[in-house]
Design a protein around this motif. Structure first.
Motif, PDB file in Angstrom:
ATOM      1  N   UNK A   7      34.941  57.699  37.514  1.00 16.24           N
ATOM      2  CA  UNK A   7      35.887  57.112  38.034  1.00 16.24           C
ATOM      3  C   UNK A   7      36.198  55.553  37.804  1.00 16.24           C
ATOM      4  N   UNK A   8      34.893  54.872  37.987  1.00 14.23           N
ATOM      5  CA  UNK A   8      34.986  53.559  37.615  1.00 14.23           C
ATOM      6  C   UNK A   8      35.397  52.961  36.409  1.00 14.23           C
ATOM      7  N   UNK A   9      34.849  53.966  35.434  1.00 12.61           N
ATOM      8  CA  UNK A   9      35.486  53.667  34.034  1.00 12.61           C
ATOM      9  C   UNK A   9      37.142  53.724  34.051  1.00 12.61           C
ATOM     10  N   UNK A  10      37.549  54.307  34.563  1.00 12.58           N
ATOM     11  CA  UNK A  10      39.199  54.549  34.665  1.00 12.58           C
ATOM     12  C   UNK A  10      39.748  53.539  35.174  1.00 12.58           C
ATOM     13  N   UNK A  11      39.163  52.500  36.029  1.00  8.60           N
ATOM     14  CA  UNK A  11      39.806  51.364  36.726  1.00  8.60           C
ATOM     15  C   UNK A  11      40.457  50.346  35.854  1.00  8.60           C
ATOM     16  N   UNK A  12      41.278  49.726  36.334  1.00 13.65           N
ATOM     17  CA  UNK A  12      41.951  48.565  35.480  1.00 13.65           C
ATOM     18  C   UNK A  12      42.370  47.398  36.504  1.00 13.65           C
ATOM     19  N   UNK A  13      42.685  46.345  35.893  1.00 14.17           N
ATOM     20  CA  UNK A  13      42.939  45.145  36.585  1.00 14.17           C
ATOM     21  C   UNK A  13      43.986  45.613  37.777  1.00 14.17           C
ATOM     22  N   UNK A  14      43.716  45.263  39.093  1.00 17.60           N
ATOM     23  CA  UNK A  14      44.645  45.256  40.341  1.00 17.60           C
ATOM     24  C   UNK A  14      44.514  46.658  40.949  1.00 17.60           C
ATOM     25  N   UNK A  15      43.621  47.417  40.283  1.00 19.02           N
ATOM     26  CA  UNK A  15      43.610  48.875  40.861  1.00 19.02           C
ATOM     27  C   UNK A  15      42.607  48.440  42.550  1.00 19.02           C
ATOM     28  N   UNK A  16      42.960  49.429  43.248  1.00 20.85           N
ATOM     29  CA  UNK A  16      42.286  49.267  44.658  1.00 20.85           C
ATOM     30  C   UNK A  16      40.944  50.390  44.591  1.00 20.85           C
ATOM     31  N   UNK A  17      40.181  50.048  45.331  1.00 23.02           N
ATOM     32  CA  UNK A  17      38.850  50.839  45.482  1.00 23.02           C
ATOM     33  C   UNK A  17      38.557  50.549  47.149  1.00 23.02           C
ATOM     34  N   UNK A  18      38.571  51.806  47.668  1.00 24.47           N
ATOM     35  CA  UNK A  18      38.072  51.719  49.174  1.00 24.47           C
ATOM     36  C   UNK A  18      36.832  52.293  49.435  1.00 24.47           C
ATOM     37  N   UNK A  19      35.972  51.361  49.972  1.00 20.26           N
ATOM     38  CA  UNK A  19      34.604  51.801  50.171  1.00 20.26           C
ATOM     39  C   UNK A  19      34.705  52.148  51.713  1.00 20.26           C
ATOM     40  N   UNK A  20      34.372  53.236  52.093  1.00 12.45           N
ATOM     41  CA  UNK A  20      34.401  53.396  53.634  1.00 12.45           C
ATOM     42  C   UNK A  20      33.257  54.099  54.451  1.00 12.45           C
ATOM     43  N   UNK A  21      33.326  54.027  55.424  1.00 11.40           N
ATOM     44  CA  UNK A  21      32.164  54.617  56.408  1.00 11.40           C
ATOM     45  C   UNK A  21      32.668  56.293  56.568  1.00 11.40           C
ATOM     46  N   UNK A  22      31.897  57.106  57.230  1.00 13.09           N
ATOM     47  CA  UNK A  22      32.112  58.600  57.500  1.00 13.09           C
ATOM     48  C   UNK A  22      33.095  59.127  57.958  1.00 13.09           C
ATOM     49  N   UNK A  23      33.700  57.892  58.703  1.00 16.43           N
ATOM     50  CA  UNK A  23      34.585  58.163  59.991  1.00 16.43           C
ATOM     51  C   UNK A  23      36.170  57.864  59.358  1.00 16.43           C
ATOM     52  N   UNK A  24      36.470  57.091  58.281  1.00 15.75           N
ATOM     53  CA  UNK A  24      37.561  56.330  58.123  1.00 15.75           C
ATOM     54  C   UNK A  24      38.449  57.812  57.545  1.00 15.75           C
ATOM     55  N   UNK A  25      39.543  57.796  58.106  1.00 10.25           N
ATOM     56  CA  UNK A  25      40.482  58.625  57.542  1.00 10.25           C
ATOM     57  C   UNK A  25      40.720  58.499  56.135  1.00 10.25           C
ATOM     58  N   UNK A  26      40.868  59.543  55.342  1.00 12.76           N
ATOM     59  CA  UNK A  26      41.094  59.200  53.926  1.00 12.76           C
ATOM     60  C   UNK A  26      42.477  59.988  53.464  1.00 12.76           C
TER      61      UNK A  26
END
Length: 129
Positions: free
Chosen positions: A14-33
């Motif tokens: 998934x990281x290899x597919x990212x490009x400039x400006x793409x968003x990555x949410x790193x979240x805790x176990x309780x964050x609604x996805x």
């Protein structure tokens, strides 16, 4: 087989597919996805892996040009607040409800096992040149 870096094949791909400006949410176990973004769920047990471990692992492999977190982290989770300030100079803080709205535009969500509140950050990918 890779011998260094992120070994999880789903996350590495998934990281290899990212490009400039793409968003990555790193979240805790309780964050609604939100529906839409690709999700790599690393949560194993409460606290494993930690938010800090995942953020540091991602920063070793990604170029990040900006980061946004919930303003509530300042009061509710001083450890996460300190980590975010140390890793992301110029961190943008917004209300938690706004962070949840913004996360719908992320290309990737990485769920950690973190069990402390507001341990969430939306990263904006940069370029290495």
């Amino acid at each position: 087989m890779k011998k260094t870096g992120i070994l999880n094949r789903h996350l590495s791909g998934a990281l290899a597919e990212l490009g400039h400006g793409d968003g990555v949410l790193v979240c805790d176990a309780g964050m609604p996805i939100p529906p839409g973004p690709r999700v790599v769920d690393l949560a194993f047990r409460a606290g494993v892996p930690s938010f800090a471990e995942v953020v540091d692992g991602l920063l070793a492999e990604l170029v990040v040009e900006g980061a946004t977190a919930a303003a509530e982290v300042r009061e509710a989770n001083p450890a996460a607040s300190e980590l975010l300030d140390g890793r992301f100079p110029g961190l943008d803080l917004v209300p938690h409800e706004r962070l949840k709205e913004l996360s719908g535009g992320a290309r990737l969500v990485v769920r950690t096992g973190e069990a402390r509140p507001y341990a969430n950050v939306l990263l904006r990918c940069g370029v290495f040149f």
